[in-house]
Design a protein around this motif. Sequence first.
Motif, PDB file in Angstrom:
ATOM      1  N   GLY A  65       0.811  -1.204   0.000  1.00 56.31           N
ATOM      2  CA  GLY A  65       0.000   0.000   0.000  1.00 56.31           C
ATOM      3  C   GLY A  65       0.847   1.258   0.000  1.00 56.31           C
ATOM      4  O   GLY A  65       0.514   2.253  -0.662  1.00 56.31           O
ATOM      5  N   PHE A  66       1.964   1.208   0.725  1.00 56.77           N
ATOM      6  CA  PHE A  66       2.866   2.365   0.759  1.00 56.77           C
ATOM      7  C   PHE A  66       3.424   2.653  -0.639  1.00 56.77           C
ATOM      8  O   PHE A  66       3.466   3.803  -1.082  1.00 56.77           O
ATOM      9  CB  PHE A  66       4.017   2.121   1.743  1.00 56.77           C
ATOM     10  N   LYS A  67       3.854   1.620  -1.322  1.00 55.25           N
ATOM     11  CA  LYS A  67       4.408   1.804  -2.667  1.00 55.25           C
ATOM     12  C   LYS A  67       3.357   2.406  -3.605  1.00 55.25           C
ATOM     13  O   LYS A  67       3.666   3.297  -4.410  1.00 55.25           O
ATOM     14  CB  LYS A  67       4.909   0.473  -3.211  1.00 55.25           C
ATOM     15  N   ALA A  68       2.116   1.919  -3.482  1.00 54.39           N
ATOM     16  CA  ALA A  68       1.036   2.478  -4.305  1.00 54.39           C
ATOM     17  C   ALA A  68       0.776   3.934  -3.940  1.00 54.39           C
ATOM     18  O   ALA A  68       0.558   4.779  -4.818  1.00 54.39           O
ATOM     19  CB  ALA A  68      -0.231   1.647  -4.125  1.00 54.39           C
ATOM     20  N   GLY A  69       0.792   4.237  -2.650  1.00 53.56           N
ATOM     21  CA  GLY A  69       0.548   5.599  -2.198  1.00 53.56           C
ATOM     22  C   GLY A  69       1.635   6.569  -2.617  1.00 53.56           C
ATOM     23  O   GLY A  69       1.356   7.725  -2.976  1.00 53.56           O
ATOM     24  N   LEU A  70       2.868   6.111  -2.601  1.00 52.98           N
ATOM     25  CA  LEU A  70       3.972   6.984  -3.011  1.00 52.98           C
ATOM     26  C   LEU A  70       3.885   7.274  -4.503  1.00 52.98           C
ATOM     27  O   LEU A  70       4.120   8.411  -4.941  1.00 52.98           O
ATOM     28  CB  LEU A  70       5.307   6.323  -2.666  1.00 52.98           C
ATOM     29  N   ASP A  71       3.525   6.278  -5.281  1.00 53.07           N
ATOM     30  CA  ASP A  71       3.336   6.485  -6.715  1.00 53.07           C
ATOM     31  C   ASP A  71       2.217   7.489  -6.960  1.00 53.07           C
ATOM     32  O   ASP A  71       2.340   8.379  -7.810  1.00 53.07           O
ATOM     33  CB  ASP A  71       3.016   5.137  -7.368  1.00 53.07           C
ATOM     34  N   TYR A  72       1.141   7.371  -6.201  1.00 51.84           N
ATOM     35  CA  TYR A  72      -0.023   8.249  -6.356  1.00 51.84           C
ATOM     36  C   TYR A  72       0.294   9.683  -5.923  1.00 51.84           C
ATOM     37  O   TYR A  72      -0.008  10.643  -6.644  1.00 51.84           O
ATOM     38  CB  TYR A  72      -1.170   7.696  -5.522  1.00 51.84           C
ATOM     39  N   ALA A  73       0.924   9.811  -4.756  1.00 52.24           N
ATOM     40  CA  ALA A  73       1.152  11.136  -4.183  1.00 52.24           C
ATOM     41  C   ALA A  73       2.234  11.923  -4.915  1.00 52.24           C
ATOM     42  O   ALA A  73       2.281  13.154  -4.809  1.00 52.24           O
ATOM     43  CB  ALA A  73       1.520  11.009  -2.704  1.00 52.24           C
ATOM     44  N   THR A  74       3.095  11.223  -5.649  1.00 49.30           N
ATOM     45  CA  THR A  74       4.163  11.910  -6.381  1.00 49.30           C
ATOM     46  C   THR A  74       3.940  11.887  -7.898  1.00 49.30           C
ATOM     47  O   THR A  74       4.852  12.182  -8.666  1.00 49.30           O
ATOM     48  CB  THR A  74       5.543  11.272  -6.077  1.00 49.30           C
TER      49      THR A  74
END
Length: 403
Positions: A65-74
């Motif tokens: 989930g963190f990896k997905a969130g970092l991709d989304y937020a950046t």
Amino acid sequence: MRVTKKFLAPALIAAAAIALSGCAPTSAGPAASGSDSPAKAAVNVGMITSATGPLAAYGAAYTNGFKAGLDYATDGTGTVDGREINLTWADDQGNPDTAVAKAKDLIGQGYQILAGTVVSGIATSLAEQAAQNKVLYISGPAAADAVTGVNQYTFRSGRQTYQDVATAGTFIGDPSGKKIVVFAQDTAFGQGNLAGVKAVLGGKGATVDGVLVAEDATEFTPFAQQLIDAKPDLIFVAWAGATSGAMWEALQQQGVFDSTPVVTGLGDLSTYGAYGPASDKISFLSHYFQAATDNKASKAMVGYLEKHDAKADLFSPDGFVAAQMLVRAIGEGGGDNVDDMIASLEGWTFDSVKGEITVRAEDHAMIQPMFQAKLSQGADGTWKADLVKAVDADTVAPPVAKK
């Protein structure tokens, strides 16, 4: 432009002292030819969670989930305002001592941001390290209420136990004057759940009793009859371990579901088939399941995970939110001054996988919606979670923690 990931080698994990290559803060390199300003320094972030140990599956969901969130937020760049994010992943192995040792190592190398862990005992220990060393700490799925308001340096990216219990109470509306029975094993886990229901729903006017069963019990018919005889308005079940299937079968056979709503927490995907014939009769309180939301962030997370051969699971949003908070702290808080990063997160309201979330300024509680769910069986025999109701964030918001 990228996120640089550093992993602790398995052979070094067991060592008392672990040397992490390239962990010290460094410049992102010289400016490109013709540039009038130097490149911005990278931001180092220590990610501490369970890659092995009893809760490794939860750690994997958080990490994905963190990896997905970092991709989304950046926006897929992995950078914030041109600054690279150097992630160092450390396996806490489900052990507080291991986690603290690794946190001290990272802090000693100049890391000012730590995040992670699915274990409540580890989260409280890392929160202590954050306060002692004045670094930013964003805990993960660890649910202990004690993490909220523990100190100014500690935040959380998931829900807390109070929100679970308050969601259970929504199945009977106003708890005042209602009778609730907690059915649990006579263990620290069961006793803790009984205490939590007494504090949360008892504090709202409900009468709360417990039916606690010896951990080694294998015959549950007499206890099922006790539940029926008690004539409660709600039965809250807190159970774990190998006897779960037999317990649920006994409640089904004795007709407990015919007279009283029975509520328990919905676990991760691997548990959906563990309830036997009672599966479609249980009312579930839920932190998250894929069908609970269908907004921009949830679609992005599900899509990213599917692309990387993973599934959205119970604690995927906790990692996604942690990444959003990290990007906020670097982008709005500068990424270098801890006080400024704290200020950037306090009172922040943003949209995420579960919907609108607010970081409460007073104690850093995550004010977020919760869900009611049911399980249904598909034609192929597998079980899936269906949304019954989204519970408004304010309805289950914990009281402000006293400092």
